[in-house]
Design a protein around this motif. Structure first.
Motif, PDB file in Angstrom:
ATOM      1  N   GLN A 145      10.539   8.960  38.366  1.00 16.11           N
ATOM      2  CA  GLN A 145       8.961   8.908  37.908  1.00 16.11           C
ATOM      3  C   GLN A 145       9.058   8.728  36.246  1.00 16.11           C
ATOM      4  O   GLN A 145       8.244   7.985  35.943  1.00 16.11           O
ATOM      5  CB  GLN A 145       8.587  10.747  38.046  1.00 16.11           C
ATOM      6  CG  GLN A 145       8.321  11.001  39.415  1.00 16.11           C
ATOM      7  CD  GLN A 145       7.939  12.319  39.408  1.00 16.11           C
ATOM      8  OE1 GLN A 145       8.493  13.123  38.859  1.00 16.11           O
ATOM      9  NE2 GLN A 145       6.859  12.655  40.529  1.00 16.11           N
ATOM     10  N   LEU A 146      10.223   8.926  35.691  1.00 11.69           N
ATOM     11  CA  LEU A 146      10.051   8.592  34.264  1.00 11.69           C
ATOM     12  C   LEU A 146      10.469   7.462  33.874  1.00 11.69           C
ATOM     13  O   LEU A 146       9.872   6.633  33.103  1.00 11.69           O
ATOM     14  CB  LEU A 146      11.480   9.297  33.706  1.00 11.69           C
ATOM     15  CG  LEU A 146      11.297  11.009  33.449  1.00 11.69           C
ATOM     16  CD1 LEU A 146      12.397  11.637  32.910  1.00 11.69           C
ATOM     17  CD2 LEU A 146       9.974  11.487  32.512  1.00 11.69           C
ATOM     18  N   LEU A 147      11.104   6.843  35.242  1.00 15.26           N
ATOM     19  CA  LEU A 147      11.630   5.479  35.035  1.00 15.26           C
ATOM     20  C   LEU A 147      10.222   4.372  35.123  1.00 15.26           C
ATOM     21  O   LEU A 147      10.011   3.515  34.579  1.00 15.26           O
ATOM     22  CB  LEU A 147      12.638   5.053  35.866  1.00 15.26           C
ATOM     23  CG  LEU A 147      13.113   3.563  36.085  1.00 15.26           C
ATOM     24  CD1 LEU A 147      13.596   2.920  34.734  1.00 15.26           C
ATOM     25  CD2 LEU A 147      14.183   3.405  37.047  1.00 15.26           C
ATOM     26  N   ALA A 148       9.523   4.866  36.031  1.00 14.42           N
ATOM     27  CA  ALA A 148       8.299   4.047  36.607  1.00 14.42           C
ATOM     28  C   ALA A 148       7.197   4.254  35.049  1.00 14.42           C
ATOM     29  O   ALA A 148       6.582   3.293  34.908  1.00 14.42           O
ATOM     30  CB  ALA A 148       7.715   4.946  37.620  1.00 14.42           C
ATOM     31  N   GLY A 149       7.098   5.488  34.476  1.00  8.64           N
ATOM     32  CA  GLY A 149       6.645   5.901  33.237  1.00  8.64           C
ATOM     33  C   GLY A 149       6.955   4.926  32.200  1.00  8.64           C
ATOM     34  O   GLY A 149       6.535   4.250  31.561  1.00  8.64           O
ATOM     35  N   ILE A 150       8.371   4.579  31.870  1.00  8.72           N
ATOM     36  CA  ILE A 150       8.942   3.722  30.925  1.00  8.72           C
ATOM     37  C   ILE A 150       8.530   2.343  31.109  1.00  8.72           C
ATOM     38  O   ILE A 150       8.134   1.535  30.437  1.00  8.72           O
ATOM     39  CB  ILE A 150      10.361   3.950  30.690  1.00  8.72           C
ATOM     40  CG1 ILE A 150      10.728   5.664  30.161  1.00  8.72           C
ATOM     41  CG2 ILE A 150      11.196   2.877  29.917  1.00  8.72           C
ATOM     42  CD1 ILE A 150      12.254   5.824  30.455  1.00  8.72           C
ATOM     43  N   ASN A 151       8.517   1.924  32.443  1.00  9.82           N
ATOM     44  CA  ASN A 151       8.444   0.504  32.828  1.00  9.82           C
ATOM     45  C   ASN A 151       6.883   0.161  32.653  1.00  9.82           C
ATOM     46  O   ASN A 151       6.619  -0.789  32.283  1.00  9.82           O
ATOM     47  CB  ASN A 151       8.749   0.371  34.196  1.00  9.82           C
ATOM     48  CG  ASN A 151      10.212  -0.039  34.519  1.00  9.82           C
ATOM     49  OD1 ASN A 151      10.915  -0.455  33.598  1.00  9.82           O
ATOM     50  ND2 ASN A 151      10.521   0.472  35.614  1.00  9.82           N
TER      51      ASN A 151
END
Length: 180
Positions: free
Chosen positions: A8-14
């Protein structure tokens, strides 16, 4: 705020979500600093490496094409950066040692060459002195004989020897200064 998964954090960073990036940073920063410290044995450099990793992740969008375990990626990145740091530091130290050695060798050669030039000029000018002055200087200064012994060997008084030395040294100094 509820804990989010790495995915989820990775999706937000992207999506360039700074809050997701901040959450990921806080989740792994201390752990990664500790891991880097194991390699570097230097807390400040460990922190710098981890901070630079996160800066690069954000500025260069390193997560855009990442698929898989974020934690593994972060640890592997820190690992590689620590190894690069150690290798670069070792190379830098080796270059500094090589440079210092080169300087010492260069100074020695320059000093040796200068000394040789001075000795040659001294020898040339010593040969140009009258026989008794040349003999007096050679025996007293080059062979380190005592005044009384030199005076006896030359068959002159100590005062005459001192006069020959004084005039001979003055002549040598003058000729060497003029670089004859």
């Amino acid at each position: 705020m509820e804990a989010k998964t790495d995915a989820q954090l990775l999706a937000g960073i992207n999506s360039r979500n700074i809050i997701a990036f901040d959450a990921l940073f806080h989740k792994y920063y201390k752990l990664l600093c500790g891991y880097a410290f194991l390699f570097l044995k230097d807390e400040e450099n460990a922190k710098d490496i981890v901070q630079n990793l996160f800066i690069e992740i954000w500025e260069k969008r390193r997560f855009e094409y990442l698929e898989g375990n974020v934690k593994s990626y972060l640890y592997k990145s820190v690992h590689n950066r620590c190894l690069n740091y150690l290798r670069n530091n070792e190379t830098k130290l080796r270059r500094e040692v090589d440079y210092e050695e080169h300087i010492r060798e260069t100074d020695y050669v320059a000093d040796h060459e200068l000394r040789e030039q001075v000795y040659k000029r001294l020898e040339t000018n010593l040969d140009r002195l009258p026989k008794q002055r040349r003999e007096a200087i050679s025996l007293v200064y080059l062979e380190d004989k005592k005044y009384q012994d030199v005076a006896n060997a030359m068959g002159i008084s100590i005062n005459s020897l001192k006069t020959h030395l004084k005039i001979g040294l003055k002549n040598l100094r003058d000729k060497i200064k003029k670089r004859e």
